[in-house]
Design a protein around this motif. Structure first.
Motif, PDB file in Angstrom:
ATOM      1  N   GLY A 186      11.686  -1.624  -2.153  1.00 55.37           N
ATOM      2  CA  GLY A 186      10.702  -1.226  -3.159  1.00 55.37           C
ATOM      3  C   GLY A 186      11.301  -1.417  -4.538  1.00 55.37           C
ATOM      4  O   GLY A 186      12.289  -2.141  -4.691  1.00 55.37           O
ATOM      5  N   ARG A 187      10.701  -0.754  -5.551  1.00 47.43           N
ATOM      6  CA  ARG A 187      11.151  -1.001  -6.928  1.00 47.43           C
ATOM      7  C   ARG A 187      12.348  -0.138  -7.320  1.00 47.43           C
ATOM      8  O   ARG A 187      12.258   0.727  -8.186  1.00 47.43           O
ATOM      9  CB  ARG A 187       9.986  -0.806  -7.893  1.00 47.43           C
ATOM     10  CG  ARG A 187       8.905  -1.857  -7.705  1.00 47.43           C
ATOM     11  CD  ARG A 187       8.179  -2.182  -8.977  1.00 47.43           C
ATOM     12  NE  ARG A 187       7.186  -3.237  -8.752  1.00 47.43           N
ATOM     13  CZ  ARG A 187       7.446  -4.528  -8.876  1.00 47.43           C
ATOM     14  NH1 ARG A 187       8.650  -4.932  -9.216  1.00 47.43           N
ATOM     15  NH2 ARG A 187       6.489  -5.408  -8.648  1.00 47.43           N
ATOM     16  N   ILE A 191      11.053   3.133   2.308  1.00 50.39           N
ATOM     17  CA  ILE A 191      10.219   2.289   1.450  1.00 50.39           C
ATOM     18  C   ILE A 191       9.743   3.178   0.305  1.00 50.39           C
ATOM     19  O   ILE A 191       9.180   4.246   0.534  1.00 50.39           O
ATOM     20  CB  ILE A 191       9.000   1.734   2.214  1.00 50.39           C
ATOM     21  CG1 ILE A 191       9.446   1.111   3.541  1.00 50.39           C
ATOM     22  CG2 ILE A 191       8.242   0.732   1.354  1.00 50.39           C
ATOM     23  CD1 ILE A 191       8.318   0.986   4.547  1.00 50.39           C
ATOM     24  N   ILE A 192       9.995   2.728  -0.912  1.00 45.47           N
ATOM     25  CA  ILE A 192       9.701   3.552  -2.079  1.00 45.47           C
ATOM     26  C   ILE A 192       8.320   3.221  -2.645  1.00 45.47           C
ATOM     27  O   ILE A 192       7.996   2.055  -2.880  1.00 45.47           O
ATOM     28  CB  ILE A 192      10.744   3.312  -3.195  1.00 45.47           C
ATOM     29  CG1 ILE A 192      12.179   3.486  -2.655  1.00 45.47           C
ATOM     30  CG2 ILE A 192      10.466   4.214  -4.391  1.00 45.47           C
ATOM     31  CD1 ILE A 192      12.597   4.885  -2.349  1.00 45.47           C
ATOM     32  N   THR A 241       2.372   1.456  -8.446  1.00 50.36           N
ATOM     33  CA  THR A 241       1.807   0.847  -7.239  1.00 50.36           C
ATOM     34  C   THR A 241       0.753   1.794  -6.682  1.00 50.36           C
ATOM     35  O   THR A 241       0.970   3.002  -6.596  1.00 50.36           O
ATOM     36  CB  THR A 241       2.918   0.597  -6.196  1.00 50.36           C
ATOM     37  OG1 THR A 241       3.813  -0.385  -6.723  1.00 50.36           O
ATOM     38  CG2 THR A 241       2.346   0.097  -4.890  1.00 50.36           C
ATOM     39  N   CYS A 242      -0.382   1.243  -6.318  1.00 49.07           N
ATOM     40  CA  CYS A 242      -1.507   2.060  -5.864  1.00 49.07           C
ATOM     41  C   CYS A 242      -1.241   2.625  -4.464  1.00 49.07           C
ATOM     42  O   CYS A 242      -1.033   1.862  -3.519  1.00 49.07           O
ATOM     43  CB  CYS A 242      -2.772   1.215  -5.842  1.00 49.07           C
ATOM     44  SG  CYS A 242      -4.180   2.089  -5.143  1.00 49.07           S
ATOM     45  N   GLY A 284      -3.723   1.195  -1.950  1.00 49.05           N
ATOM     46  CA  GLY A 284      -3.392  -0.182  -1.585  1.00 49.05           C
ATOM     47  C   GLY A 284      -2.192  -0.235  -0.654  1.00 49.05           C
ATOM     48  O   GLY A 284      -2.144  -1.028   0.295  1.00 49.05           O
ATOM     49  N   PHE A 285      -1.236   0.630  -0.920  1.00 43.97           N
ATOM     50  CA  PHE A 285      -0.014   0.731  -0.114  1.00 43.97           C
ATOM     51  C   PHE A 285      -0.380   1.068   1.344  1.00 43.97           C
ATOM     52  O   PHE A 285       0.016   0.382   2.293  1.00 43.97           O
ATOM     53  CB  PHE A 285       0.857   1.836  -0.755  1.00 43.97           C
ATOM     54  CG  PHE A 285       2.253   2.020  -0.224  1.00 43.97           C
ATOM     55  CD1 PHE A 285       2.473   2.518   1.045  1.00 43.97           C
ATOM     56  CD2 PHE A 285       3.369   1.749  -1.019  1.00 43.97           C
ATOM     57  CE1 PHE A 285       3.765   2.728   1.522  1.00 43.97           C
ATOM     58  CE2 PHE A 285       4.669   1.952  -0.552  1.00 43.97           C
ATOM     59  CZ  PHE A 285       4.855   2.452   0.733  1.00 43.97           C
ATOM     60  N   ASN A 288      -2.330  -1.692   3.112  1.00 43.64           N
ATOM     61  CA  ASN A 288      -1.478  -2.772   3.606  1.00 43.64           C
ATOM     62  C   ASN A 288      -0.881  -2.401   4.968  1.00 43.64           C
ATOM     63  O   ASN A 288      -0.881  -3.199   5.912  1.00 43.64           O
ATOM     64  CB  ASN A 288      -0.358  -3.074   2.597  1.00 43.64           C
ATOM     65  CG  ASN A 288       0.638  -4.104   3.118  1.00 43.64           C
ATOM     66  OD1 ASN A 288       1.518  -3.781   3.904  1.00 43.64           O
ATOM     67  ND2 ASN A 288       0.469  -5.363   2.726  1.00 43.64           N
ATOM     68  N   GLY A 344       1.055  -3.184 -10.236  1.00 47.41           N
ATOM     69  CA  GLY A 344       1.244  -3.361  -8.797  1.00 47.41           C
ATOM     70  C   GLY A 344       0.660  -4.660  -8.311  1.00 47.41           C
ATOM     71  O   GLY A 344       0.698  -5.674  -8.986  1.00 47.41           O
ATOM     72  N   ASN A 345       0.062  -4.600  -7.198  1.00 51.47           N
ATOM     73  CA  ASN A 345      -0.310  -5.821  -6.509  1.00 51.47           C
ATOM     74  C   ASN A 345      -1.760  -5.797  -6.100  1.00 51.47           C
ATOM     75  O   ASN A 345      -2.244  -6.687  -5.440  1.00 51.47           O
ATOM     76  CB  ASN A 345       0.571  -5.949  -5.264  1.00 51.47           C
ATOM     77  CG  ASN A 345       0.695  -7.381  -4.819  1.00 51.47           C
ATOM     78  OD1 ASN A 345      -0.015  -8.244  -5.323  1.00 51.47           O
ATOM     79  ND2 ASN A 345       1.577  -7.641  -3.893  1.00 51.47           N
ATOM     80  N   SER A 346      -2.479  -4.693  -6.472  1.00 55.29           N
ATOM     81  CA  SER A 346      -3.793  -4.510  -5.847  1.00 55.29           C
ATOM     82  C   SER A 346      -4.928  -5.193  -6.568  1.00 55.29           C
ATOM     83  O   SER A 346      -4.814  -5.695  -7.610  1.00 55.29           O
ATOM     84  CB  SER A 346      -4.098  -3.039  -5.706  1.00 55.29           C
ATOM     85  OG  SER A 346      -3.430  -2.280  -6.667  1.00 55.29           O
TER      86      SER A 346
END
Ligand code: FMN
Ligand code: SF4
Ligand code: FES
Lengths: 161, 437
Positions: free
Chosen positions: B254-255, B327-328, B333-334, B337-338, B341, B435-437
């Motif tokens: 993670g970040r 996993i952080i 990060t939403c 969404g996390f 996934n 994030g990625n969402s």
């Protein structure tokens, strides 16, 4: 009818028989045999599947049930290099969706597709066990770590392969 | 990493080099390799088992089941009907966020092979398999080379080092699918079938591969065995900081500034792992939560940072230590969404055998997708809660995949509920730009 089924190559048979040597019944090596043929031919065609089934003394239907269960047995042709792009959680956090869009744009293919020159097939894959190097992908047998959008050019060539 | 970390006894990673190049037979033996094998062969199988039991080694594959106890259910001597007995190493490593077994196999393949020979000797198994995921090409090759080198030295094959004990070992490269890591599904797959889990009982210890007594253990578990036999149960117990014994491979992804995997004493505090070893959060990111041990464990949050990473402590906090690879979740990060996934992963990887999992997980994924994309309705929260209660209940499904899939959802609903509600009330994802969402 049997004459229409192409025989497996000597090399393929040799490798399959070596597996059969240490199991109780030939059908036990179904997955190994599918992988062996795929390693030689890139994928498993209907004809290959029937030939393997006959050799393992099982029905083609039963072998098809096994083949379609496993995502890394390809029942359709793939390109010379299969790109396995990790889309699991740590790679998602590090931007794999954007990366996929970039790869798709660069190679002109969506997930599941093969480039017209047959060089690349792009597939999603689950966590590749390299999450500390996210985002990651495999091209053929090679793992690419910490991939950045800029770095993609180095992997596929600036012209997109 | 901070400068002065204490010098630790790291039995599992002592041969791991900075450049991660593999340790070959010569280097392995020069560093004390295959001494554990000689120590084991000088003891009776029963004495080896006793040391394992006394050591309090717990399975590193996720569930933390005591290894010695698991092995004690295998019929021995005259109690075992004639025929094969199997030891299988579970090297499938497909739990999202898990990257420890790869390290052990790529850097020190002989360690796994030696651990397996000692484990097989303890169980008096005559055939051993390493079931390894297809994508681990390098590890597959290195393990095969290690096995061949052992055969040449008389560490594998007939009459190992003159002991009268025989063992053959094979590497089986898989063909994908997360469910293959479930031990009874793994056995189905090794028999060449679809990887559907089997009903228990009968347990594999009594009736596993080809109906014969079978033990399935994780890579990291097996890598400990010869160290314990050589150095003793007390030594192993002394490595842990808390009630659980030994060292553990902990990972962080993670970040964070320095994602990675480290062998540390069992029970090392979460904060130390994240802040000292993983270097803390990346600039501009805050920690909101973490999954302690892979994608099928419940979220913990900032309030849990001072807990010891061991099976019981993390269990009491309402999660599981699982594989020990965290996993952080960061603040940009939403969480929806996390979790989406992860749920899509589990839905895709369902083997399809039972309805709550095959049909339930895609439904959960759909609800999460709706919420993430601003199409969620207030009643979706109740739907998710009902799914968690039904699919998450042990006994409603044929194996632990589906209940595991519910763990991140149920804990996200507990700790990040307001995030779900903001999606539903606002009709869009508040994190969309980040994030990625
Ligand atoms: C869906 C699912 C996937 C699993 N995947 C793995 C895996 O990849 N590796 C592993 O060691 N254990 C995995 N397990 C746990 C195994 O079933 C089994 O408990 C473990 O291999 C036992 O080894 P241990 O006692 O050494 O921990 C999985 C379990 C489930 C339910
Ligand atoms: S819970 Fe899911 S993975 Fe497990 S047996 Fe049922 S369908 Fe298969
Ligand atoms: S999540 Fe991509 S390698 Fe683990």
């Amino acid at each position: 009818m049997t004459d229409l089924i192409p025989v497996l190559s000597d090399e393929e048979l040799r490798e399959i028989n070596a597996e059969i040597a240490h199991v109780p019944v030939p059908a036990a090596v179904a997955i190994d045999a599918l992988k062996i043929v795929q390693a030689h031919r890139g994928w498993v065609s209907d004809e290959s599947l029937q030939a393997i089934a006959r050799h393992l003394e099982m029905s083609a239907e039963e072998l098809e049930g096994v083949a379609t269960f496993y995502n890394l047995i390809f029942r359709r042709p793939v390109g010379e290099n299969v790109i396995l792009l990790c889309n699991s959680i740590s790679c998602w956090i590090k931007g794999c969706d954007k990366l996929q869009a970039k790869i798709s744009a660069q190679l002109g293919i969506a997930l599941g597709e093969t480039t017209p020159d047959n060089r690349y097939t792009l597939l999603p894959v689950t966590c590749l066990g390299a999450c500390d190097k996210a985002p990651v992908m495999m091209v053929g047998e090679e793992l690419h770590e910490n991939i950045s959008e800029q770095g993609l050019g180095d992997v596929f060539g600036e012209d997109g392969g | 990493m901070s400068g002065a970390l204490p010098v630790l006894d790291r039995p599992l990673t002592r041969n791991v080099r900075a450049d991660r190049s593999p340790t070959d037979m010569a280097a392995y033996e020069a560093n004390g390799g295959y001494r554990g094998l000689r120590a084991a062969l000088a003891m009776s199988a029963a004495d080896c088992l006793q040391v394992l039991k006394d050591s309090n080694l717990r399975g590193r594959g996720g569930a933390g089941f005591p290894t010695g106890m698991k092995w004690s259910f295998v019929p021995m001597g005259d109690a075992c009907s004639p025929g094969h007995k199997y030891l299988i190493c579970n090297a499938d490593e497909m739990e999202p966020g898990t990257f420890k077994d790869r390290l052990l196999m790529e850097c020190d393949p002989h360690q796994l092979v030696e651990g397996m020979i000692c484990a097989a000797y303890t169980l008096q198994a005559d055939v051993a398999y390493i079931f390894i995921r297809a994508e681990y090409h390098k590890a597959t090759r290195l393990l095969q080379e290690a096995i061949d080198a052992c055969k040449a030295k008389g560490y594998l094959g007939d009459n190992i080092l003159g002991s009268g004990y025989n063992l053959e070992m094979h590497v089986h490269s898989s063909a994908g699918r997360y469910i293959c890591g479930e031990e009874t599904a793994l056995i189905s797959s090794l028999e060449g079938k679809r990887a559907n889990p089997r009903a228990k009982p009968p347990f594999p210890q009594v009736s596993g591969l080809w109906g014969r007594p079978t033990i399935v253990n994780n890579v990291e578990t097996l890598c400990n065995v010869h160290h314990i036999i050589e150095r003793g149960a007390d030594w192993f117990q002394s490595l842990g900081l808390t009630a659980d014994a030994g060292t553990k491979l902990y990972g962080v992804s993670g970040r964070v500034k320095n994602p990675g995997c480290w062998e540390l004493p069992m029970g090392t505090p979460v904060r130390e792992i994240i802040e000292e070893y993983a270097g803390g959060m990346e600039e501009g990111y805050q920690l909101r939560g973490f999954l302690p041990g892979g994608g099928s464990t419940d979220f913990l949050t900032v309030e849990h940072l001072d807990l010891a990473m061991d099976y019981d402590t993390i269990g009491k906090a309402g999660s599981r230590m699982g594989t020990g690879t965290m996993i952080i979740l960061d603040d940009k990060t939403c969480p929806v969404g996390f979790v989406k996934n992860l749920t899509e992963f589990f839905a895709q990887e369902s083997c399809g055998f039972c309805t709550p999992c095959r049909d339930g997980l895609p439904w959960s994924a759909q609800v999460l997708d709706d919420i993430e994309h601003g199409r969620g309705l207030p009643e979706d929260m109740d739907t998710l809660q009902r799914q968690v209660a039904f699919i998450g209940a042990i006994g409603n499904t044929h194996c632990a995949l589906a209940p595991g899939a519910m763990e991140p959802i149920q804990s996200a609903l507990k700790y990040f509920r307001e995030d779900f509600e903001r999606h539903i009330d606002g009709g869009s994802c508040p994190y969309c730009d980040g994030g990625n969402s």
